[in-house]
Design an enzyme around this catalytic site. Structure first.
Site, PDB file in Angstrom:
ATOM      1  N   CYS A 115       0.807  -1.099  -0.070  1.00  0.00           N
ATOM      2  CA  CYS A 115      -0.073   0.126  -0.039  1.00  0.00           C
ATOM      3  C   CYS A 115       1.051   1.342   0.131  1.00  0.00           C
ATOM      4  O   CYS A 115       0.482   2.433  -0.393  1.00  0.00           O
ATOM      5  CB  CYS A 115      -0.867   0.115   1.164  1.00  0.00           C
ATOM      6  SG  CYS A 115      -1.867  -1.440   1.359  1.00  0.00           S
ATOM      7  N   HIS A 255      -3.648   6.873   2.890  1.00  0.00           N
ATOM      8  CA  HIS A 255      -3.974   5.487   2.266  1.00  0.00           C
ATOM      9  C   HIS A 255      -5.520   4.998   3.059  1.00  0.00           C
ATOM     10  O   HIS A 255      -5.665   5.037   4.058  1.00  0.00           O
ATOM     11  CB  HIS A 255      -3.084   4.392   2.455  1.00  0.00           C
ATOM     12  CG  HIS A 255      -3.481   3.298   2.218  1.00  0.00           C
ATOM     13  ND1 HIS A 255      -3.967   2.566   1.262  1.00  0.00           N
ATOM     14  CD2 HIS A 255      -3.389   1.822   3.081  1.00  0.00           C
ATOM     15  CE1 HIS A 255      -4.062   1.309   1.221  1.00  0.00           C
ATOM     16  NE2 HIS A 255      -3.855   0.854   2.368  1.00  0.00           N
ATOM     17  N   ASN A 285      -9.983  -1.174  -0.243  1.00  0.00           N
ATOM     18  CA  ASN A 285      -8.479  -0.847  -0.219  1.00  0.00           C
ATOM     19  C   ASN A 285      -8.066  -1.374  -1.473  1.00  0.00           C
ATOM     20  O   ASN A 285      -8.156  -2.332  -1.729  1.00  0.00           O
ATOM     21  CB  ASN A 285      -8.013  -1.629   0.995  1.00  0.00           C
ATOM     22  CG  ASN A 285      -6.533  -1.652   1.194  1.00  0.00           C
ATOM     23  OD1 ASN A 285      -6.120  -1.069   0.454  1.00  0.00           O
ATOM     24  ND2 ASN A 285      -6.105  -1.883   2.480  1.00  0.00           N
TER      25      ASN A 285
HETATM   26  O1  UT7 Z   1      -3.706  -1.696   3.841  1.00  0.00           O
HETATM   27  C1  UT7 Z   1      -2.972  -1.680   4.903  1.00  0.00           C
HETATM   28  C2  UT7 Z   1      -2.899  -3.123   5.607  1.00  0.00           C
HETATM   29  N1  UT7 Z   1      -4.269  -3.393   6.114  1.00  0.00           N
HETATM   30  C3  UT7 Z   1      -4.781  -2.901   7.294  1.00  0.00           C
HETATM   31  O2  UT7 Z   1      -4.176  -1.811   7.773  1.00  0.00           O
HETATM   32  C4  UT7 Z   1      -6.018  -3.408   7.660  1.00  0.00           C
HETATM   33  C5  UT7 Z   1      -6.140  -3.404   9.281  1.00  0.00           C
HETATM   34  N2  UT7 Z   1      -7.286  -3.934   9.859  1.00  0.00           N
HETATM   35  C6  UT7 Z   1      -8.612  -3.721   9.582  1.00  0.00           C
HETATM   36  O3  UT7 Z   1      -8.988  -2.942   8.888  1.00  0.00           O
HETATM   37  C7  UT7 Z   1      -9.371  -4.407  10.566  1.00  0.00           C
HETATM   38  O4  UT7 Z   1      -8.723  -4.960  11.580  1.00  0.00           O
HETATM   39  C8  UT7 Z   1     -10.518  -5.525   9.797  1.00  0.00           C
HETATM   40  C9  UT7 Z   1     -11.479  -4.651   8.996  1.00  0.00           C
HETATM   41  C10 UT7 Z   1      -9.708  -6.359   9.095  1.00  0.00           C
HETATM   42  C11 UT7 Z   1     -11.289  -6.309  10.979  1.00  0.00           C
HETATM   43  O5  UT7 Z   1     -11.772  -5.404  11.792  1.00  0.00           O
HETATM   44  P1  UT7 Z   1     -11.683  -5.705  13.530  1.00  0.00           P
HETATM   45  O6  UT7 Z   1     -12.422  -4.612  14.062  1.00  0.00           O
HETATM   46  O7  UT7 Z   1     -10.074  -5.585  13.623  1.00  0.00           O
HETATM   47  O8  UT7 Z   1     -12.241  -7.192  13.543  1.00  0.00           O
HETATM   48  P2  UT7 Z   1     -11.508  -8.363  14.188  1.00  0.00           P
HETATM   49  O9  UT7 Z   1     -10.652  -8.975  13.184  1.00  0.00           O
HETATM   50  O10 UT7 Z   1     -11.311  -7.992  16.027  1.00  0.00           O
HETATM   51  O11 UT7 Z   1     -12.709  -9.213  14.275  1.00  0.00           O
HETATM   52  C12 UT7 Z   1     -13.817  -9.040  15.208  1.00  0.00           C
HETATM   53  C13 UT7 Z   1     -14.661 -10.273  15.051  1.00  0.00           C
HETATM   54  C14 UT7 Z   1     -14.488 -11.697  15.010  1.00  0.00           C
HETATM   55  O12 UT7 Z   1     -15.174 -12.424  15.336  1.00  0.00           O
HETATM   56  P3  UT7 Z   1     -15.148 -13.033  16.983  1.00  0.00           P
HETATM   57  O13 UT7 Z   1     -14.016 -13.402  17.075  1.00  0.00           O
HETATM   58  O14 UT7 Z   1     -15.355 -11.697  17.749  1.00  0.00           O
HETATM   59  O15 UT7 Z   1     -16.398 -13.733  17.289  1.00  0.00           O
HETATM   60  C15 UT7 Z   1     -14.206 -11.867  13.357  1.00  0.00           C
HETATM   61  O16 UT7 Z   1     -14.340 -13.330  13.343  1.00  0.00           O
HETATM   62  O17 UT7 Z   1     -15.637  -9.985  13.753  1.00  0.00           O
HETATM   63  C16 UT7 Z   1     -15.715 -11.085  13.025  1.00  0.00           C
HETATM   64  N3  UT7 Z   1     -15.459 -10.707  11.323  1.00  0.00           N
HETATM   65  C17 UT7 Z   1     -16.618 -10.561  10.774  1.00  0.00           C
HETATM   66  N4  UT7 Z   1     -17.889 -10.675  10.925  1.00  0.00           N
HETATM   67  C18 UT7 Z   1     -18.756 -10.221  10.078  1.00  0.00           C
HETATM   68  C19 UT7 Z   1     -14.338 -10.410  10.979  1.00  0.00           C
HETATM   69  N5  UT7 Z   1     -14.458 -10.323   9.463  1.00  0.00           N
HETATM   70  C20 UT7 Z   1     -16.017 -10.174   9.520  1.00  0.00           C
HETATM   71  C21 UT7 Z   1     -17.030 -10.113   8.681  1.00  0.00           C
HETATM   72  N6  UT7 Z   1     -18.225 -10.189   8.686  1.00  0.00           N
HETATM   73  N7  UT7 Z   1     -16.500  -9.605   7.366  1.00  0.00           N
END
Ligand code: UT7
Length: 328
Positions: A115, A255, A285
């Site tokens: 990125c 970004h 993204n």
């Molecule tokens: O481009 C540069 C590099 N990339 C980034 O910088 C990305 C940075 N990270 C993010 O944008 C976020 O971490 C994500 C959008 C990827 C994830 O959001 P989050 O708030 O960090 O969620 P999480 O990974 O902590 O997951 C929370 C919950 C989990 O369920 P449990 O374990 O709490 O039951 C996941 O399984 O949300 C669940 N989950 C989803 N639920 C519905 C993860 N993805 C999804 C989804 N729909 N698509």
């Protein structure tokens, strides 16, 4: 001899017609429009169709940038294509783009910094223009990331989109142009966002393809924190170097990884949300393409006036990050 500054002389962008909405994703994985919107800010993203590939969008974006810069492709001395989704391994997508554009006098190559690729490219081009080695550079960020997305993995498939942005850089007039740039990486965090297979380490076989080892794997949570810290820190650094403060910035183009990351960076910098550009709702993204697509949208919307300070920042896989301060 006084140092020549580089400036952005023309920008362009292009993306596939195909759109993948949150409603489409609801039919593919266990997710919801509400979860995606509140956790990322994304509503839809462009997705390349079969037969569409990275250089196709890169060339379209570049033609627009070259036209707006009012230069001849033969005047370009350097073509950098920042991408993690090249047309093919060999030759570089940069060379394929160069040929299509008729920029036959340019050095051309691909730059892999995820990125942060566009800001890495802008930094390289800035230095080559400053030293007088070249007059004009074409810096492109282009991706067809959806080829590397596992559409059974809800934590990644909702994030990424396809497209390209391009900028022609050349000698600045007056005191305008690129004031400062900084780029960094920390390979100790390589496995935060990576594709384990498909290269020489885990060569592509029917088995690795079946296992999905060529797809992106991501530890989103840890990246999130690093992204906020790194983009805020590098922003302060480029501002300090040029003798400015966050309140001097007229437009901040970060970004587009996640709306919550953008908001957190803006909050750390203590800048008003009104100066922070966001298009993540419609693109998701797009990795290396994210900053130049956003930049071109801002140009088209007339969001910068002559003399405005424009701040760019990025963070991505590698991990890599970078910042640039431009006097428009
Ligand atoms: O481009 C540069 C590099 N990339 C980034 O910088 C990305 C940075 N990270 C993010 O944008 C976020 O971490 C994500 C959008 C990827 C994830 O959001 P989050 O708030 O960090 O969620 P999480 O990974 O902590 O997951 C929370 C919950 C989990 O369920 P449990 O374990 O709490 O039951 C996941 O399984 O949300 C669940 N989950 C989803 N639920 C519905 C993860 N993805 C999804 C989804 N729909 N698509």
């Amino acid at each position: 001899m006084a140092e020549v500054r580089s400036a952005i002389l023309g920008t362009g962008r292009a993306y596939p017609q195909g759109i993948l909405t949150n409603a489409d994703l609801e039919k593919m994985v266990e997710t919801s429009d509400d979860w995606i919107t509140t956790r990322t800010g994304i509503k839809e993203r462009h997705r390349a169709a079969e037969g569409e590939y990275t250089s196709l969008f890169a060339v379209q974006a570049s033609r627009q940038a070259i036209e707006r810069a009012r230069i001849d492709p033969l005047e370009i001395g350097l073509v950098i294509c920042a991408t993690v989704s090249p047309d093919q391994i060999l030759p570089s997508t940069g060379c394929l783009i160069q040929a299509e554009l008729g920029a036959h006098k340019a050095a051309a190559f691909d730059l892999v910094a995820a990125c942060s690729g566009f800001l890495y490219g802008l930094t390289m081009a800035d230095k080559m223009i400053k030293t007088g080695q070249i007059r004009y550079a074409l810096v492109i960020g282009a991706e067809v990331l959806t080829r590397y997305v596992d559409f059974t993995d809800r934590s990644t498939c909702i994030l990424f989109g396809d497209g390209a942005g391009a900028a022609v850089m050349g000698p600045a007039e007056g005191d305008r142009g690129v004031l400062s740039t900084r780029i960094y990486s920390d390979g100790r965090f390589a496995e935060q966002l990576y594709s384990p297979g498909g290269g020489t380490r885990v060569r592509p076989t029917a088995e690795t393809l079946a296992q999905g080892l060529h797809y992106f794997k991501m530890k989103g949570n840890e990246l999130f924190k690093m992204a906020v810290r790194s983009m805020a820190d590098v922003s302060i650094e480029v501002l300090n170097e040029a003798g400015f403060k966050p309140e001097d910035v007229k437009l901040f183009i970060p970004h587009q990884a996640n709306q919550r990351i953008t908001d957190a960076v803006a909050s750390r910098l203590n800048v008003d949300g009104s100066i922070v550009y966001s298009n993540i709702a419609y693109h998701g993204n797009t990795s290396a393409a994210s900053v130049p697509i956003a930049l071109d949208e801002c140009v088209e919307k007339g969001m910068m006036s002559e003399g405005d300070l424009v701040l760019l920042a990025s963070f991505g896989g590698g991990v890599t990050w970078g910042g640039a301060l431009i006097k428009w």
